[in-house]
Design an enzyme around this catalytic site. Structure first.
Site, short mmCIF file in Angstrom:
data_model
loop_
_atom_site.label_atom_id
_atom_site.label_comp_id
_atom_site.label_asym_id
_atom_site.label_seq_id
_atom_site.Cartn_x
_atom_site.Cartn_y
_atom_site.Cartn_z
CE LYS A 93 -4.62 0.69 0.43
NZ LYS A 93 -5.55 0.24 0.01
N GLY A 195 -24.18 3.02 -3.12
CA GLY A 195 -23.10 3.35 -4.03
C GLY A 195 -22.92 2.43 -5.13
P1 NAD Z 1 -19.51 4.46 -3.35
O1 NAD Z 1 -18.51 5.80 -2.61
O2 NAD Z 1 -19.56 4.47 -4.49
O3 NAD Z 1 -20.64 4.15 -2.22
C1 NAD Z 1 -20.57 4.60 -1.03
C2 NAD Z 1 -22.15 4.99 -0.65
O4 NAD Z 1 -22.50 4.90 0.95
C3 NAD Z 1 -22.56 6.29 -1.16
O5 NAD Z 1 -23.78 6.64 -1.81
C4 NAD Z 1 -22.65 7.39 -0.05
O6 NAD Z 1 -23.60 8.36 -0.20
C5 NAD Z 1 -22.85 6.18 0.92
N1 NAD Z 1 -22.57 6.75 2.36
C6 NAD Z 1 -21.56 7.39 2.78
N2 NAD Z 1 -21.60 7.63 4.03
C7 NAD Z 1 -22.50 6.98 4.55
C8 NAD Z 1 -23.36 6.94 5.75
N3 NAD Z 1 -22.79 7.54 7.19
N4 NAD Z 1 -24.52 6.20 5.90
C9 NAD Z 1 -25.31 5.65 4.87
N5 NAD Z 1 -24.59 5.83 3.81
C10 NAD Z 1 -23.37 6.35 3.64
O7 NAD Z 1 -18.30 3.31 -2.79
P2 NAD Z 1 -18.42 1.91 -3.32
O8 NAD Z 1 -17.33 1.73 -4.32
O9 NAD Z 1 -19.68 1.47 -3.55
O10 NAD Z 1 -17.58 1.16 -1.95
C11 NAD Z 1 -18.57 0.78 -0.82
C12 NAD Z 1 -17.67 0.17 0.21
O11 NAD Z 1 -17.08 -0.98 -0.10
C13 NAD Z 1 -16.60 1.26 0.72
O12 NAD Z 1 -16.29 1.02 2.07
C14 NAD Z 1 -15.62 0.58 -0.08
O13 NAD Z 1 -14.18 0.84 0.31
C15 NAD Z 1 -15.76 -0.98 -0.14
N6 NAD Z 1 -15.07 -1.41 -1.18
C16 NAD Z 1 -15.63 -1.09 -2.61
C17 NAD Z 1 -14.80 -1.87 -3.45
C18 NAD Z 1 -15.32 -1.67 -4.71
O14 NAD Z 1 -14.95 -2.53 -5.94
N7 NAD Z 1 -15.84 -0.35 -5.18
C19 NAD Z 1 -13.88 -3.05 -3.23
C20 NAD Z 1 -13.59 -3.26 -2.07
C21 NAD Z 1 -14.21 -2.75 -0.99
#
Ligand code: NAD
Length: 367
Positions: A93, A195
């Site tokens: 990282k 999201g």
């Molecule tokens: P994203 O930013 O697209 O979506 C996150 C959503 O959560 C948004 O709609 C936001 O408005 C909402 N949010 C933020 N704070 C909030 C709260 N306090 N209460 C309710 N909703 C809230 O992110 P993503 O890509 O969908 O990822 C979601 C999670 O999964 C993150 O924690 C990310 O680290 C993890 N993750 C994502 C991936 C990936 O492929 N995108 C891979 C591994 C882990």
């Protein structure tokens, strides 16, 4: 993996290599460039399985120790994630210290790219907090050791559909463990965070006939998702009082904590968010004692790293999805290990990760 323990006075005297030895890190590269203002740390935790891979996070840390602690913690996490996912990758990282709005520019990113390149492939970078795919394109100008590029650059593009599919199959494996069959039809599922990942997960769940509740801080996203999937919107103050079967955290970390565990009535926690347990050891134990099956987050959300891994081999989404499907078996197997050994599920996941690394290290020693 041997993990030493140091006492506090040892750590004060040896704050860098002392911390590295605590978590058994291989190497750290400290990067400084006065001309661009770049200050970064690249941490390589373990390369037994392959080159270390993990995103670059840009953050305005309060001090260097905070940045060092973060990069050590995150890179170690990547070792376990890739190992359990069956990938030939190690854990690494990088963090760039500073406010992205103030200091991020082309020259700084390219200078960072040169530092990544200087490691000769031992570390491969990708997107993380406050970095965009455009930033990755810029870093790529200076090094080939970048992944997670946009599709129009021959990359794997948006990983979220693969991540969401992994969460979905992991949830099915959890259902099989709890109810003896993996159907999610009729199950009441709360998805927190609609999201990139959350929305695709809601799609899978709706198609299987689950009753889906959704919560997000974005009113707009909620409105759209509610209309598209006929999901029921819940407010923050009511969400943890719901009578549900499955809680899927897909927004932010540390939502499995003393407060939520005092309220949650579900049988399964399985979602995409990273670091769901506020305190891994404590809440990882408590959750099981409350009769809730916790599917360890880094096993569940490995679709993202799986997707990026296939980019290194010439991207093919079908192969990435096929690999993500294996998260079902991995999840189910770790539950069996946890039961057999009488340990919490998070610990069983860590053990699976360590065992694979130890086994491959033995092969490497023979050859
Ligand atoms: P994203 O930013 O697209 O979506 C996150 C959503 O959560 C948004 O709609 C936001 O408005 C909402 N949010 C933020 N704070 C909030 C709260 N306090 N209460 C309710 N909703 C809230 O992110 P993503 O890509 O969908 O990822 C979601 C999670 O999964 C993150 O924690 C990310 O680290 C993890 N993750 C994502 C991936 C990936 O492929 N995108 C891979 C591994 C882990």
């Amino acid at each position: 993996m041997e993990v030493k323990t140091l006492n506090n006075s040892d750590l004060i005297k040896n704050p860098v290599i002392g911390q590295m030895s605590l978590s058994n890190h291989e190497q750290i590269l400290f990067c400084n460039d006065n001309a661009t203002g770049l200050k970064a740390i690249i941490a390589i935790h373990n390369t037994v399985l392959g080159p270390s891979l993990g995103g670059t996070r840009m953050w305005n840390y309060n001090n260097e120790m905070e940045a060092l602690t973060d990069v050590l913690r995150l890179s170690r996490g990547m070792t376990y994630k890739s190992s359990v996912a069956g990938l030939n990758l190690g854990g690494g990282k990088a963090v760039i210290i500073g406010d992205p709005k103030k200091i991020k520019n082309e020259a700084l990113l390219r200078r960072f790219g040169k530092f990544v390149d200087s490691l000769g492939g031992k570390y491969i970078t990708a997107e993380d907090v406050a970095m965009t795919s455009r930033d990755m394109e810029i870093i790529k100008m200076e090094t080939d050791y970048v992944s997670g590029l946009p599709e129009n650059m021959g990359g794997s593009g948006n990983p979220s559909p693969v991540t969401a599919y992994g969460v979905y199959v992991s949830m099915k494996a959890s259902a099989k463990e709890v109810w003896g069959n993996d159907s999610l039809s009729g199950k009441k599922v709360l998805v927190q965070g609609i999201g990139h990942v959350g929305e695709v997960l809601v799609d899978h769940l709706t198609k299987e006939g689950a009753k889906v509740y959704i919560h997000d801080i974005s009113e707009e996203r909620l409105k759209l998702a509610a209309a598209k999937y006929k999901a029921e919107v819940v407010t923050e103050d009511k969400m943890f009082d719901l009578d549900i079967d499955i809680y899927a955290p897909c927004a932010l970390g540390a939502t499995v904590n003393d407060e939520t565990l005092g309220k949650l009535k579900c049988k399964i926690i399985c979602g995409a968010a990273n670091n769901q347990l506020a305190d891994e050891k404590h809440h990882g134990e408590v959750v099981g004692k409350q009769g809730i099956l916790y599917a360890p987050d880094y096993v569940v959300n490995a679709g993202g790293i799986i997707n990026v891994y296939y980019e290194l081999e010439g991207y093919n989404r079908e192969r990435a999805m096929t690999h993500a499907e294996k998260i079902y078996d991995t999840t189910f197997n770790l539950f069996q290990l946890a039961k057999k050994e009488g340990i919490p599920t998070y610990m069983a996941a860590n053990r699976l990760g360590e065992e694979r690394i130890a086994a491959i290290a033995r092969i490497n020693a023979v050859l």
